[in-house]
Motif scaffolding. Structure first.
Motif, PDB file in Angstrom:
ATOM      1  N   PRO A 128       0.831  -1.206   0.000  1.00 41.69           N
ATOM      2  CA  PRO A 128       0.000   0.000   0.000  1.00 41.69           C
ATOM      3  C   PRO A 128       0.867   1.258   0.000  1.00 41.69           C
ATOM      4  O   PRO A 128       1.911   1.318   0.657  1.00 41.69           O
ATOM      5  CB  PRO A 128      -0.807  -0.130   1.298  1.00 41.69           C
ATOM      6  N   ARG A 129       0.410   2.276  -0.718  1.00 46.22           N
ATOM      7  CA  ARG A 129       1.194   3.495  -0.877  1.00 46.22           C
ATOM      8  C   ARG A 129       0.818   4.528   0.173  1.00 46.22           C
ATOM      9  O   ARG A 129      -0.325   4.579   0.660  1.00 46.22           O
ATOM     10  CB  ARG A 129       0.954   4.085  -2.270  1.00 46.22           C
ATOM     11  N   ALA A 130       1.768   5.377   0.473  1.00 49.36           N
ATOM     12  CA  ALA A 130       1.538   6.427   1.466  1.00 49.36           C
ATOM     13  C   ALA A 130       0.432   7.375   1.026  1.00 49.36           C
ATOM     14  O   ALA A 130      -0.354   7.861   1.859  1.00 49.36           O
ATOM     15  CB  ALA A 130       2.829   7.205   1.722  1.00 49.36           C
ATOM     16  N   HIS A 177       3.646  -2.609  10.269  1.00 47.02           N
ATOM     17  CA  HIS A 177       3.599  -1.857   9.027  1.00 47.02           C
ATOM     18  C   HIS A 177       2.401  -2.310   8.186  1.00 47.02           C
ATOM     19  O   HIS A 177       1.982  -3.456   8.257  1.00 47.02           O
ATOM     20  CB  HIS A 177       4.882  -2.072   8.221  1.00 47.02           C
ATOM     21  N   TRP A 178       1.885  -1.417   7.358  1.00 55.01           N
ATOM     22  CA  TRP A 178       0.790  -1.702   6.430  1.00 55.01           C
ATOM     23  C   TRP A 178      -0.373  -2.441   7.108  1.00 55.01           C
ATOM     24  O   TRP A 178      -0.755  -3.534   6.698  1.00 55.01           O
ATOM     25  CB  TRP A 178       1.299  -2.538   5.235  1.00 55.01           C
ATOM     26  N   PRO A 179      -0.958  -1.856   8.135  1.00 55.40           N
ATOM     27  CA  PRO A 179      -2.072  -2.542   8.799  1.00 55.40           C
ATOM     28  C   PRO A 179      -3.314  -2.658   7.920  1.00 55.40           C
ATOM     29  O   PRO A 179      -4.145  -3.529   8.158  1.00 55.40           O
ATOM     30  CB  PRO A 179      -2.351  -1.667  10.025  1.00 55.40           C
ATOM     31  N   LEU A 180      -3.445  -1.792   6.895  1.00 60.00           N
ATOM     32  CA  LEU A 180      -4.549  -1.879   5.952  1.00 60.00           C
ATOM     33  C   LEU A 180      -4.018  -2.120   4.550  1.00 60.00           C
ATOM     34  O   LEU A 180      -2.993  -1.548   4.168  1.00 60.00           O
ATOM     35  CB  LEU A 180      -5.389  -0.593   5.932  1.00 60.00           C
ATOM     36  N   GLY A 181      -4.734  -2.931   3.793  1.00 58.82           N
ATOM     37  CA  GLY A 181      -4.351  -3.184   2.422  1.00 58.82           C
ATOM     38  C   GLY A 181      -4.839  -2.099   1.477  1.00 58.82           C
ATOM     39  O   GLY A 181      -5.643  -1.225   1.837  1.00 58.82           O
ATOM     40  N   THR A 182      -4.378  -2.175   0.238  1.00 55.32           N
ATOM     41  CA  THR A 182      -4.697  -1.167  -0.769  1.00 55.32           C
ATOM     42  C   THR A 182      -6.200  -1.038  -1.004  1.00 55.32           C
ATOM     43  O   THR A 182      -6.733   0.070  -1.108  1.00 55.32           O
ATOM     44  CB  THR A 182      -3.992  -1.511  -2.087  1.00 55.32           C
ATOM     45  N   LEU A 183      -6.908  -2.152  -1.094  1.00 58.46           N
ATOM     46  CA  LEU A 183      -8.339  -2.091  -1.372  1.00 58.46           C
ATOM     47  C   LEU A 183      -9.112  -1.479  -0.209  1.00 58.46           C
ATOM     48  O   LEU A 183     -10.068  -0.727  -0.416  1.00 58.46           O
ATOM     49  CB  LEU A 183      -8.878  -3.476  -1.709  1.00 58.46           C
ATOM     50  N   ALA A 184      -8.713  -1.791   1.004  1.00 58.62           N
ATOM     51  CA  ALA A 184      -9.383  -1.185   2.159  1.00 58.62           C
ATOM     52  C   ALA A 184      -9.165   0.324   2.180  1.00 58.62           C
ATOM     53  O   ALA A 184     -10.085   1.102   2.477  1.00 58.62           O
ATOM     54  CB  ALA A 184      -8.874  -1.816   3.451  1.00 58.62           C
ATOM     55  N   LEU A 185      -7.958   0.766   1.864  1.00 59.92           N
ATOM     56  CA  LEU A 185      -7.676   2.205   1.826  1.00 59.92           C
ATOM     57  C   LEU A 185      -8.489   2.889   0.736  1.00 59.92           C
ATOM     58  O   LEU A 185      -9.054   3.979   0.949  1.00 59.92           O
ATOM     59  CB  LEU A 185      -6.183   2.425   1.592  1.00 59.92           C
TER      60      LEU A 185
END
Length: 365
Positions: free
Chosen positions: A58-60, A241-249
């Motif tokens: 996942p990106r910042a 780190h990265w507690p949420l994935g890209t789709l959730a974000l």
């Protein structure tokens, strides 16, 4: 008896950790779970557009967009927003506040009690009597963490802001689970979220929110909490780190943004109308609605609730037993709010079962 549908025992219905999705069987008309049937098309499109990004972490900027959407929605600083891997993660993180004495306002969602009991803190269950109006005087004075739902699951009771604020005192954190607050509507003014504390966020208050119920995303864990920056610092110390994935974000940014909130505005009105219709049908059938409901579910009380639940299952309906909620019992059932046609079918089936039971008792007399 429906062919191919095995009998199930009622013993697990009393297990404290039991979740309503255990009743959501394929082929049954679903009144057991309070999640909307599925994500709206615009959310599906946003998620589908990001599938090609799943090879990367996942990106910042995805995090910043989601945090910014939550901050703008509630008029908070981004420093007061913590994104969660589902609202349930928020309850797990509360143990990092190292509470000594936790007061749980019951009846309520069972997950906070389960995870906080594992922290080793003293737990006091403050069991409110029906109709479950909040009374700050019932909470132990030395409780340094108080947890409640608003609206409360499964009673559908909506506490006022003033009632909740009476719980606040120096040295205490009050955690408000607002998982269903986005679909509450003031019956007089039509204003959405009339009792939410998310926009005010008084000192000593933590608000936990979810998008998965309203947007039909239970399979994609996504939520957030609002708290003072120093509280968020305690909650996140040592977090992975990265507690949420890209789709959730991506889902958070879209659901909390303008399109998502326009959708929620419309859905809240629909739910209010469907709930009033369901309550009216229940009243006509002589079925007790336990309190004026404010959430997308209604709590009822019937004789032999477990028997009615089993009979409805054989007729193709799934409802939620509340036998495992502290302060409730086997005579309480929770019904998710659905549209007029399935609601009428459910109440007709309930009426048929209850009439048959009454007739049977009469013959036995």
């Amino acid at each position: 008896m429906s062919p191919g549908r095995p009998l199930r025992t009622d013993t697990d219905l009393f297990e404290p950790g039991r979740h309503g999705d255990a009743d959501a069987e394929a082929g049954l008309i679903g009144f057991a779970v309070n999640v909307q049937p599925g994500p709206p098309p615009f959310v599906r499109d946003v998620l589908a557009a990001r599938l090609g990004d799943l090879a990367a972490y996942p990106r910042a900027d995805d995090v910043q967009r989601a945090v910014g959407a939550a901050a703008r929605l509630h008029r908070r600083s981004p420093a007061e927003v913590l994104l969660l891997d589902g609202a349930a993660e928020g309850f797990e993180l509360l143990a990092r506040l190292r509470p000594r004495h936790v007061a749980l306002i019951e009846p309520t969602f069972t997950e906070p009690g389960r995870v906080l009991a594992a922290s080793g803190a003293e737990i006091t269950r403050v069991v409110l009597p029906a109709p479950w109006r909040l009374d700050a005087a019932e909470v132990p004075g030395d409780a340094d963490l108080v947890v409640l739902g608003n609206p409360t699951n499964p009673t559908s009771m909506l506490h006022t802001r003033e009632q909740i604020l009476r719980l606040v005192r120096p040295g205490r954190t009050v955690v408000v689970d607002e998982a269903f607050a986005d679909l509450t509507v003031d019956p007089v003014t039509g204003v959405r979220e009339p009792q939410s504390l998310a926009g005010a966020l008084p000192d000593g208050v933590v608000v936990i929110r979810s998008i998965t119920k309203t947007f039909g995303l239970a399979g994609l864990r996504a939520g957030y909490l609002l708290a003072a920056p120093h509280v968020i610092a305690e909650l996140t110390a040592g977090r992975r780190h990265w507690p949420l994935g890209t789709l959730a974000l991506a889902a958070l940014a879209e659901c909390l943004g303008p399109r998502g909130q326009a959708y929620t505005d419309a859905l809240a009105g629909t739910v209010a109308g469907d709930r009033a219709h369901l309550v009216g049908l229940l009243g006509e059938a002589g079925i007790e609605v336990c309190t004026e409901p404010a959430a997308p579910y209604v709590l009822i009380r019937v004789p032999d609730g477990l028997g009615l639940k089993a009979a409805l299952r054989e007729r193709g309906f799934a409802v939620r037993s509340c036998a495992n909620f502290t302060g409730l019992g086997a005579d309480h059932l929770r019904l998710a709010v659905r549209s007029a046609e399935p609601a009428a079918a459910l109440v007709a089936a309930m009426t048929e079962v209850l009439a048959g039971e009454a007739s049977h008792r009469g013959r036995g007399a």
